[in-house]
Design an enzyme around this catalytic site. Structure first.
Site, PDB file in Angstrom:
ATOM      1  N   LYS A 277       2.327  -7.077 -15.641  1.00  0.00           N
ATOM      2  CA  LYS A 277       3.641  -6.644 -15.152  1.00  0.00           C
ATOM      3  C   LYS A 277       3.920  -7.328 -13.817  1.00  0.00           C
ATOM      4  CE  LYS A 277       5.337  -3.794 -12.479  1.00  0.00           C
ATOM      5  NZ  LYS A 277       6.514  -4.550 -11.995  1.00  0.00           N
TER       6      LYS A 277
ATOM      7  N   GLU B 274      -5.929  -5.282  -4.373  1.00  0.00           N
ATOM      8  CA  GLU B 274      -5.790  -6.303  -3.313  1.00  0.00           C
ATOM      9  C   GLU B 274      -4.534  -5.946  -2.538  1.00  0.00           C
ATOM     10  OE1 GLU B 274      -8.110  -8.334  -2.832  1.00  0.00           O
ATOM     11  OE2 GLU B 274      -9.164  -8.319  -4.747  1.00  0.00           O
TER      12      GLU B 274
ATOM     13  N   CYS C 154      -0.426 -12.215   2.406  1.00  0.00           N
ATOM     14  CA  CYS C 154      -1.219 -11.051   2.787  1.00  0.00           C
ATOM     15  C   CYS C 154      -2.303 -11.393   3.790  1.00  0.00           C
ATOM     16  CB  CYS C 154      -1.847 -10.454   1.544  1.00  0.00           C
ATOM     17  SG  CYS C 154      -2.810 -11.651   0.629  1.00  0.00           S
TER      18      CYS C 154
ATOM     19  N   GLU D 240       1.966  -4.341   8.986  1.00  0.00           N
ATOM     20  CA  GLU D 240       2.218  -5.601   8.290  1.00  0.00           C
ATOM     21  C   GLU D 240       3.727  -5.838   8.299  1.00  0.00           C
ATOM     22  OE1 GLU D 240       1.598  -5.703   3.981  1.00  0.00           O
ATOM     23  OE2 GLU D 240       0.457  -7.540   4.271  1.00  0.00           O
TER      24      GLU D 240
HETATM   25  P1  NAD Z   1       4.613  -3.762  -3.816  1.00  0.00           P
HETATM   26  O1  NAD Z   1       3.415  -2.966  -3.536  1.00  0.00           O
HETATM   27  O2  NAD Z   1       5.939  -3.217  -3.459  1.00  0.00           O
HETATM   28  O3  NAD Z   1       4.704  -4.118  -5.376  1.00  0.00           O
HETATM   29  C1  NAD Z   1       3.652  -4.785  -6.059  1.00  0.00           C
HETATM   30  C2  NAD Z   1       3.799  -4.543  -7.546  1.00  0.00           C
HETATM   31  O4  NAD Z   1       3.618  -3.154  -7.826  1.00  0.00           O
HETATM   32  C3  NAD Z   1       5.157  -4.908  -8.126  1.00  0.00           C
HETATM   33  O5  NAD Z   1       4.964  -5.476  -9.404  1.00  0.00           O
HETATM   34  C4  NAD Z   1       5.843  -3.550  -8.224  1.00  0.00           C
HETATM   35  O6  NAD Z   1       6.871  -3.544  -9.198  1.00  0.00           O
HETATM   36  C5  NAD Z   1       4.690  -2.652  -8.626  1.00  0.00           C
HETATM   37  N1  NAD Z   1       4.852  -1.224  -8.323  1.00  0.00           N
HETATM   38  C6  NAD Z   1       5.629  -0.668  -7.366  1.00  0.00           C
HETATM   39  N2  NAD Z   1       5.480   0.680  -7.384  1.00  0.00           N
HETATM   40  C7  NAD Z   1       4.583   0.969  -8.366  1.00  0.00           C
HETATM   41  C8  NAD Z   1       3.981   2.167  -8.853  1.00  0.00           C
HETATM   42  N3  NAD Z   1       4.276   3.350  -8.315  1.00  0.00           N
HETATM   43  N4  NAD Z   1       3.092   2.087  -9.850  1.00  0.00           N
HETATM   44  C9  NAD Z   1       2.752   0.888 -10.372  1.00  0.00           C
HETATM   45  N5  NAD Z   1       3.280  -0.286  -9.958  1.00  0.00           N
HETATM   46  C10 NAD Z   1       4.180  -0.252  -8.961  1.00  0.00           C
HETATM   47  O7  NAD Z   1       4.322  -5.164  -3.106  1.00  0.00           O
HETATM   48  P2  NAD Z   1       5.306  -6.390  -2.905  1.00  0.00           P
HETATM   49  O8  NAD Z   1       6.318  -5.971  -1.902  1.00  0.00           O
HETATM   50  O9  NAD Z   1       5.742  -6.910  -4.238  1.00  0.00           O
HETATM   51  O10 NAD Z   1       4.295  -7.483  -2.272  1.00  0.00           O
HETATM   52  C11 NAD Z   1       3.998  -7.555  -0.923  1.00  0.00           C
HETATM   53  C12 NAD Z   1       2.703  -6.840  -0.601  1.00  0.00           C
HETATM   54  O11 NAD Z   1       1.637  -7.371  -1.388  1.00  0.00           O
HETATM   55  C13 NAD Z   1       2.265  -6.998   0.835  1.00  0.00           C
HETATM   56  O12 NAD Z   1       1.823  -5.768   1.333  1.00  0.00           O
HETATM   57  C14 NAD Z   1       1.089  -7.965   0.747  1.00  0.00           C
HETATM   58  O13 NAD Z   1       0.163  -7.890   1.789  1.00  0.00           O
HETATM   59  C15 NAD Z   1       0.499  -7.608  -0.559  1.00  0.00           C
HETATM   60  N6  NAD Z   1      -0.303  -8.712  -1.091  1.00  0.00           N
HETATM   61  C16 NAD Z   1      -1.666  -8.591  -1.101  1.00  0.00           C
HETATM   62  C17 NAD Z   1      -2.447  -9.645  -1.563  1.00  0.00           C
HETATM   63  C18 NAD Z   1      -3.953  -9.542  -1.590  1.00  0.00           C
HETATM   64  O14 NAD Z   1      -4.564 -10.264  -2.346  1.00  0.00           O
HETATM   65  N7  NAD Z   1      -4.563  -8.666  -0.816  1.00  0.00           N
HETATM   66  C19 NAD Z   1      -1.843 -10.805  -2.050  1.00  0.00           C
HETATM   67  C20 NAD Z   1      -0.463 -10.884  -2.043  1.00  0.00           C
HETATM   68  C21 NAD Z   1       0.296  -9.819  -1.567  1.00  0.00           C
END
Ligand code: NAD
Length: 480
Positions: free
Chosen positions: A178, A254, A287, A384
């Site tokens: 997803k 992650e 990230c 962040e």
């Molecule tokens: P997000 O947490 O808003 O969303 C990530 C994913 O989760 C999306 O596909 C979203 O649709 C889904 N999602 C949202 N709510 C959900 C729920 N309740 N249940 C299941 N799935 C759900 O993150 P974002 O804004 O898309 O990405 C940015 C974030 O990702 C930043 O915090 C960044 O640090 C982090 N990030 C971490 C890494 C790592 O490897 N540690 C890598 C890239 C990004």
């Protein structure tokens, strides 16, 4: 329109709904994506479950390696198409797609193909007395965990889709991917390439895109899912972990970061300029970017001058321009969030560069922004921001630098610079983070575990540690 992939079929959402895919640099709609509903998610998980149970896939690593090599070739054949998607839907500057945003990521699929074949799935223990006092011969089997739900963010979309799907396939799992609502085509394109260019059996890989982030919740709560591999914010990671608790589903998370770049007082400061500017790559939407720069007080003004010059020279603009490394941020919500954090920062610290929306005729742009004299506990040093914003914090000595670096709920990454490698290593060992780069060393590689300490995550991605996340362990005992 690119379709969902469910049970080997590329198709629309069951109710025919779609949503607009927006280019963040132009604010124009570039096309449509399927807007999957709960029934599509249920169909995808059902297909993944059946495929995992019924097929030889989980027991045939040689065939899996063959499919992964086909995937590698398929990705290479469509490399330019994928590059276009990354630029158009995610605003990734084209220059970055030539490295870790695309080209080298595609090559990394060969690692998973090789690992699928070479991994020691069965190990024998030497016969000796067990705790029960009898002698038994024991063997340990590593088996694929089953159906994997892979949930990814928009900032690094195609690489994370590839890492998660390739590792799950190598291990013998089936997958429901997803992607984030803002980057659907990085998921649907991968699904189509798998369907059209590989022998991966129907149902082993499924892709569902939706405008509704909560569709991920349905996936996470489905009892037929054995493992969730999630990359995204710490906030959503916590919710996923709580949801997974109902079925005691394995989670690999992650999450976010607020990494520190520690410049020790013997470092070659002018040589750090490019690395400091690198915090703005892809508009700071990374990230693991070191978004706190820790400078020794003894060389603070000199370090600030280097950072200021680096930030003033960063090229921001059209992601199609090969000289640009700072494109747009993903959407208005993120731009507004970043600008709110910048306003907050202006109350806490001194601004040296930027601090406003970038003056572009359209697109979601934020100026590269440099704050100095930031207190370690300031909001902009703790939260962040996920934009092109750097907080410079002065420190007194090496102990103080380590203390400030570790003063965070996060523990994803870090960097240390010093003329003395032993001294840099001593600092690196004390950092409570999953990765550390010393003097520009790069840890991102298919064979190197990546992940976070503390609230930056749980488990590891990449390397054999990342592969093992997708495996269960079974111990078998026989009479000696
Ligand atoms: P997000 O947490 O808003 O969303 C990530 C994913 O989760 C999306 O596909 C979203 O649709 C889904 N999602 C949202 N709510 C959900 C729920 N309740 N249940 C299941 N799935 C759900 O993150 P974002 O804004 O898309 O990405 C940015 C974030 O990702 C930043 O915090 C960044 O640090 C982090 N990030 C971490 C890494 C790592 O490897 N540690 C890598 C890239 C990004």
């Amino acid at each position: 329109m690119m379709g969902l992939l469910i049970d080997g079929e590329l198709r629309e959402a069951a109710d025919g709904k779609t949503y607009d895919n927006i280019n963040p640099a132009t604010e124009q709609t570039i096309g449509q994506a399927p807007d999957a509903s709960r029934s599509d998610v249920e169909a995808a998980v059902g297909a993944a479950r059946r495929a995992f149970e019924d097929l030889e896939w989980s027991r045939d690593p040689t065939f899996r390696a063959h499919c992964l090599r086909q995937l590698l070739e398929g990705l290479r054949a469509e490399q330019e198409h994928l590059r276009r998607i990354l630029i158009d839907e995610a605003g990734v500057p084209v220059a970055l797609t030539h490295s870790i945003w695309l080209d080298t990521i595609i090559d990394s699929v060969s690692y998973w193909a090789d690992l699928s074949e070479s991994y020691p799935y069965e190990t024998q223990l030497t016969a000796h007395a067990t705790l029960a006092g009898v002698s038994s011969r024991r063997m340990i089997l590593r088996e694929p965990i089953g159906v994997v739900a892979a949930i990814t963010p928009w900032n690094y979309p195609l690489p994370l889709n590839i890492f998660k799907v390739a590792a799950a396939l190598a291990a013998g799992c089936s997958v429901v991917l997803k992607p984030a609502p803002d980057t659907p085509w990085s998921g649907t394109a991968l699904g189509r390439i798998i369907a059209e260019r590989t022998d991966v059996p129907d149902g082993i890989v499924n892709v569902v895109t939706s405008a509704d982030p909560l569709i991920g919740e349905a996936l996470v709560r489905d009892r037929r899912v054995d493992m969730i591999t999630f990359t995204g914010s710490t906030e959503v990671g916590r919710r996923i972990m709580a949801s997974a608790a109902d079925n005691v589903t394995r989670v690999c998370l992650e999450l976010g970061g607020k990494s520190a770049n520690i410049v020790l007082d013997d470092a070659d400061l002018p040589a750090l300029a490019a690395g400091i500017a690198g915090v703005c790559a892809h508009a700071g939407q990374g990230c693991a970017l070191p978004t706190r720069l820790l400078l020794p007080r003894s060389r603070y003004d000199e370090g600030l001058a280097v950072a200021q010059a680096a930030f003033e020279s960063v090229s921001c603009g059209d992601p199609n321009d090969p000289d640009v490394i700072v494109g747009p941020v993903i959407n208005t919500r993120q731009r507004d969030r970043i600008l709110t954090m910048i306003e907050r920062g202006k109350q806490e610290a001194r601004i040296l560069v930027g601090g406003a929306p970038a003056s572009m005729p359209f697109g979601y742009y934020v100026e590269p922004t440099l704050f100095c004299d930031v207190e370690p506990d300031a909001v902009i040093a703790q939260e962040e921001i996920f934009g092109p914003v750097l907080a410079v914090i002065p420190y007194d000595d090496d102990d103080h630098a380590v203390e400030i670096a570790n003063n965070s709920i996060y523990g994803l990454s870090g960097a240390v610079h010093s003329a003395d490698i032993d001294r840099a290593m001593a600092v690196a060992r004390r950092l409570r983070t999953g990765t550390v780069g010393i003097n520009g060393g790069v840890w991102l590689a298919a064979d190197t575990p990546f992940g976070g300490y503390k609230q930056s995550g749980l488990g590891r991605e990449l390397g054999t540690d990342g592969f093992a996340e997708f495996l269960e362990t079974k111990s078998i005992a026989l009479p000696a």
